[in-house]
Write a protein that holds these residues in place. Sequence first.
Motif, PDB file in Angstrom:
ATOM      1  N   ALA A  29     -63.834  68.947  50.066  1.00 29.33           N
ATOM      2  CA  ALA A  29     -63.812  69.349  48.658  1.00 29.33           C
ATOM      3  C   ALA A  29     -64.752  68.490  47.828  1.00 29.33           C
ATOM      4  O   ALA A  29     -65.488  68.999  46.967  1.00 29.33           O
ATOM      5  N   SER A  30     -64.737  67.196  48.085  1.00 26.72           N
ATOM      6  CA  SER A  30     -65.569  66.278  47.298  1.00 26.72           C
ATOM      7  C   SER A  30     -67.055  66.515  47.532  1.00 26.72           C
ATOM      8  O   SER A  30     -67.849  66.568  46.595  1.00 26.72           O
ATOM      9  N   VAL A  31     -67.447  66.663  48.794  1.00 25.24           N
ATOM     10  CA  VAL A  31     -68.864  66.890  49.118  1.00 25.24           C
ATOM     11  C   VAL A  31     -69.310  68.252  48.598  1.00 25.24           C
ATOM     12  O   VAL A  31     -70.410  68.381  48.025  1.00 25.24           O
TER      13      VAL A  31
ATOM     14  N   GLN B 161     -70.626  59.676  43.645  1.00 27.27           N
ATOM     15  CA  GLN B 161     -69.886  60.344  44.725  1.00 27.27           C
ATOM     16  C   GLN B 161     -69.492  59.352  45.813  1.00 27.27           C
ATOM     17  O   GLN B 161     -68.355  59.361  46.299  1.00 27.27           O
ATOM     18  N   ALA B 162     -70.427  58.508  46.217  1.00 29.58           N
ATOM     19  CA  ALA B 162     -70.139  57.532  47.270  1.00 29.58           C
ATOM     20  C   ALA B 162     -69.043  56.570  46.839  1.00 29.58           C
ATOM     21  O   ALA B 162     -68.139  56.236  47.623  1.00 29.58           O
ATOM     22  N   GLN B 163     -69.104  56.115  45.593  1.00 31.11           N
ATOM     23  CA  GLN B 163     -68.064  55.206  45.090  1.00 31.11           C
ATOM     24  C   GLN B 163     -66.708  55.897  45.050  1.00 31.11           C
ATOM     25  O   GLN B 163     -65.688  55.319  45.423  1.00 31.11           O
ATOM     26  N   ARG B 164     -66.697  57.155  44.600  1.00 33.51           N
ATOM     27  CA  ARG B 164     -65.433  57.888  44.488  1.00 33.51           C
ATOM     28  C   ARG B 164     -64.784  58.057  45.858  1.00 33.51           C
ATOM     29  O   ARG B 164     -63.580  57.821  46.031  1.00 33.51           O
ATOM     30  N   ILE B 165     -65.569  58.468  46.834  1.00 34.28           N
ATOM     31  CA  ILE B 165     -65.020  58.659  48.180  1.00 34.28           C
ATOM     32  C   ILE B 165     -64.539  57.339  48.752  1.00 34.28           C
ATOM     33  O   ILE B 165     -63.470  57.254  49.363  1.00 34.28           O
ATOM     34  N   GLY B 166     -65.329  56.279  48.550  1.00 33.90           N
ATOM     35  CA  GLY B 166     -64.941  54.971  49.063  1.00 33.90           C
ATOM     36  C   GLY B 166     -63.634  54.485  48.485  1.00 33.90           C
ATOM     37  O   GLY B 166     -62.795  53.892  49.177  1.00 33.90           O
ATOM     38  N   ILE B 167     -63.437  54.749  47.191  1.00 34.84           N
ATOM     39  CA  ILE B 167     -62.200  54.323  46.527  1.00 34.84           C
ATOM     40  C   ILE B 167     -61.028  55.187  46.971  1.00 34.84           C
ATOM     41  O   ILE B 167     -59.943  54.682  47.294  1.00 34.84           O
ATOM     42  N   GLU B 168     -61.243  56.514  46.998  1.00 40.14           N
ATOM     43  CA  GLU B 168     -60.151  57.421  47.349  1.00 40.14           C
ATOM     44  C   GLU B 168     -59.611  57.157  48.751  1.00 40.14           C
ATOM     45  O   GLU B 168     -58.408  57.172  48.985  1.00 40.14           O
ATOM     46  N   ARG B 169     -60.502  56.910  49.690  1.00 37.26           N
ATOM     47  CA  ARG B 169     -60.088  56.736  51.076  1.00 37.26           C
ATOM     48  C   ARG B 169     -59.987  55.271  51.492  1.00 37.26           C
ATOM     49  O   ARG B 169     -59.561  54.956  52.594  1.00 37.26           O
ATOM     50  N   GLU B 170     -60.436  54.379  50.625  1.00 38.04           N
ATOM     51  CA  GLU B 170     -60.373  52.924  50.847  1.00 38.04           C
ATOM     52  C   GLU B 170     -61.228  52.457  52.015  1.00 38.04           C
ATOM     53  O   GLU B 170     -61.147  51.314  52.438  1.00 38.04           O
ATOM     54  N   PHE B 171     -62.061  53.356  52.563  1.00 38.74           N
ATOM     55  CA  PHE B 171     -62.795  52.933  53.759  1.00 38.74           C
ATOM     56  C   PHE B 171     -63.946  52.002  53.437  1.00 38.74           C
ATOM     57  O   PHE B 171     -64.333  51.174  54.262  1.00 38.74           O
TER      58      PHE B 171
END
Length: 211
Positions: free
Chosen positions: A72-74, A163-173
């Motif tokens: 969804a995010s991508v 986008q990269a920051q959002r995904i990194g925060i959401e998934r904590e990876f």
Amino acid sequence: MRFIVDLFGVIAYGELSGFERLSSDARFSPSLADRAGLGRLAVLEFEHFEMVSSHLSGLGVDVEEAMAPFQASVDSFHERTRPGDWYESLMKAYVIDAISGDFYRALADRLDPDTRSLIGRIESGEGSPLLYRRLKEALADDPRLASRLALWGRRLVGEALTQAQRIGIEREFLGGLLFADASDHAEHTTALFSQLTRNHSRRMGALGLTA
């Protein structure tokens, strides 16, 4: 293990999306040579997807399950950055290929040898030289196109980093892969994204554009 699966999940979906995007863009190419060039890059993206899929399978992970949290995010990112014409498509492919390569290589530097090796094969930068050469040709003696693509490039890099920051925060990876000490997370994340921005600026400068 979860953070590595997340990393490969987002890479896999990024490569699959890249294949779909480049395949579609190739149809609107101004020449047959351009169509063939983008077609080759689309095939390369799909080969990368299959490499990641095979690697995940070896870890006992289904690639569809690994990609699902990022779909969804991508997809939303690509909807927000829908190109207006073929030249904007070309710039988008160049910016996203380069930023993604920088980002994944920065992560790989801190990971195990097998993961570094696979990311190195995926992000070998094979597509960027072709895209760079074609953009350079298109921008030569066309100040109106240069002005438009400079603005487009700035929008793309802003959206990509957000986008990269959002995904990194959401998934904590991002923190899980990079930082053993949570107190260093903000500082090192800022440094990483500052470096990505500087790299982008240098690439735009090489095209004769203001980042």
